[in-house]
Design an enzyme around this catalytic site. Sequence first.
Site, PDB file in Angstrom:
ATOM      1  N   ARG A  19       0.869  -1.184   0.000  1.00 17.86           N
ATOM      2  CA  ARG A  19       0.000   0.000   0.000  1.00 17.86           C
ATOM      3  C   ARG A  19       0.901   1.228   0.000  1.00 17.86           C
ATOM      4  O   ARG A  19       2.115   1.122   0.116  1.00 17.86           O
ATOM      5  CB  ARG A  19      -1.035  -0.007   1.154  1.00 17.86           C
ATOM      6  CG  ARG A  19      -0.676  -0.677   2.429  1.00 17.86           C
ATOM      7  CD  ARG A  19       0.465  -0.057   3.167  1.00 17.86           C
ATOM      8  NE  ARG A  19       0.267   1.370   3.372  1.00 17.86           N
ATOM      9  CZ  ARG A  19       1.222   2.242   3.572  1.00 17.86           C
ATOM     10  NH1 ARG A  19       2.502   1.850   3.611  1.00 17.86           N
ATOM     11  NH2 ARG A  19       0.968   3.518   3.735  1.00 17.86           N
TER      12      ARG A  19
ATOM     13  N   ASP B 299      -2.119  10.828  -1.921  1.00 18.17           N
ATOM     14  CA  ASP B 299      -2.514   9.818  -2.914  1.00 18.17           C
ATOM     15  C   ASP B 299      -2.926  10.453  -4.234  1.00 18.17           C
ATOM     16  O   ASP B 299      -2.875   9.806  -5.282  1.00 18.17           O
ATOM     17  CB  ASP B 299      -3.644   8.954  -2.364  1.00 18.17           C
ATOM     18  CG  ASP B 299      -3.099   8.058  -1.269  1.00 18.17           C
ATOM     19  OD1 ASP B 299      -2.951   8.540  -0.130  1.00 18.17           O
ATOM     20  OD2 ASP B 299      -2.763   6.905  -1.584  1.00 18.17           O
TER      21      ASP B 299
HETATM   22  O1  MRU Z   1      -4.407   3.194   2.398  1.00 13.82           O
HETATM   23  P1  MRU Z   1      -2.927   3.401   2.241  1.00 13.82           P
HETATM   24  O2  MRU Z   1      -2.121   2.850   3.357  1.00 13.82           O
HETATM   25  O3  MRU Z   1      -2.439   2.953   0.886  1.00 13.82           O
HETATM   26  O4  MRU Z   1      -2.772   4.982   2.292  1.00 13.82           O
HETATM   27  C1  MRU Z   1      -1.498   5.527   2.098  1.00 13.82           C
HETATM   28  C2  MRU Z   1      -1.475   6.992   2.302  1.00 13.82           C
HETATM   29  O5  MRU Z   1      -2.492   7.624   2.497  1.00 13.82           O
HETATM   30  C3  MRU Z   1      -0.161   7.669   2.155  1.00 13.82           C
HETATM   31  O6  MRU Z   1      -0.094   8.788   2.977  1.00 13.82           O
HETATM   32  C4  MRU Z   1       0.025   8.100   0.702  1.00 13.82           C
HETATM   33  O7  MRU Z   1      -0.137   7.011  -0.161  1.00 13.82           O
HETATM   34  C5  MRU Z   1       1.341   8.719   0.461  1.00 13.82           C
HETATM   35  S1  MRU Z   1       2.592   7.495   0.624  1.00 13.82           S
HETATM   36  C6  MRU Z   1       4.016   7.981   0.051  1.00 13.82           C
END
Ligand code: MRU
Length: 346
Positions: free
Chosen positions: A51, A238
């Site tokens: 993730r 994201d």
């Molecule tokens: O649901 P996730 O764990 O994939 O969410 C990840 C995040 O929200 C991070 O802050 C984002 O991807 C930036 S990571 C470099």
Amino acid sequence: MTDSHDQVRAVAWVDGSLQLLDQRRLPQFEEIMVLEDCKSVADAIGDMVVRGAPAIGITAAYGAVIAAGACFDAHPDNWRKDFKLDLEVLRQARPTAVNLAWAVQRMWEASETLEGDPVPALLELAHAIYKQDIKANHTMGELGATFINSGSAVLTHCNTGSLATGGYGTALGVIRSAWSAGKLTTVFADETRPWLQGARLTAWELVKDDIPVTLLVDGAAAYLMKQGKIQWVIVGSDRIASNGDVANKIGTYSAAVVARHHGVKFMVVAPSSTVDMNISAGDDIPIEIRPSAEVLDVAGIAVAADGAQVWNPAFDVTPAELVDVIVTERGVVEQPDLAKMTAMMV
Ligand code: MRU
């Protein structure tokens, strides 16, 4: 490429196969999953074996290599038809992080001109996407650290480190660089309910890399800021809309509102592959709603009243007006807006 403050890797291509460190099992178990077909790669992204926006983009790029190999073996003269379908399965594995769609699109465009076995060229591109991400993170680390004064304490949310990227990290990369420069007194990490990326992953990475970390429950962040104990909130993203609105892990918006109220600065760190110039504002960013079980259970044990309903958005949107600076590998944008984002992205 690792150094003493960056030991962890989430994704690896070893002897022709894709290996993922299973992030669902951390920090108790360090288990590697080997993935051999495209559907398993998409499932691993959806189930959060891997993730973090850049890491799922890199994983999808290797998934595309696996898909291209299988499609070419099955139909050497007409492999792109099935390949396109496989790419769509990868692209849809998670909706919010645009890095996933970005990587899939790059793999598709590269495939269009290939003749013969597509695997060597696509594998080279996947490796390049991986390496470029680590390089971007080091650049952003240096750029972001220049904003931080010596003697500062910072708060981060979710996990934005080597586990969430090719390596080094986005927000955590800035924290690594500022730490190495001797600027930080303390790194605070929100535990990040419900999936506990902060408690399980950020704390694990920082402990492993010898950077002291202090965990707090998400609800404690406002009180920490009220007491004047931090100077910066530093987060990843994201997807960033063209006006500078920022989608990131649920709870980021609360942290930004509270930071502004208490005069704490708010920094967003993300590679340019996270910027979506096709989206004009944060309201248009698709927000993933995750399963109820993530809220009702902790580590497989029910913790909520039987019969309670759940709303579990995985991300929220922080409006640009609450962001002091966006750091990308292309440069920094202070008080982001459409004109400044456009100037950086052209
Ligand atoms: O649901 P996730 O764990 O994939 O969410 C990840 C995040 O929200 C991070 O802050 C984002 O991807 C930036 S990571 C470099």
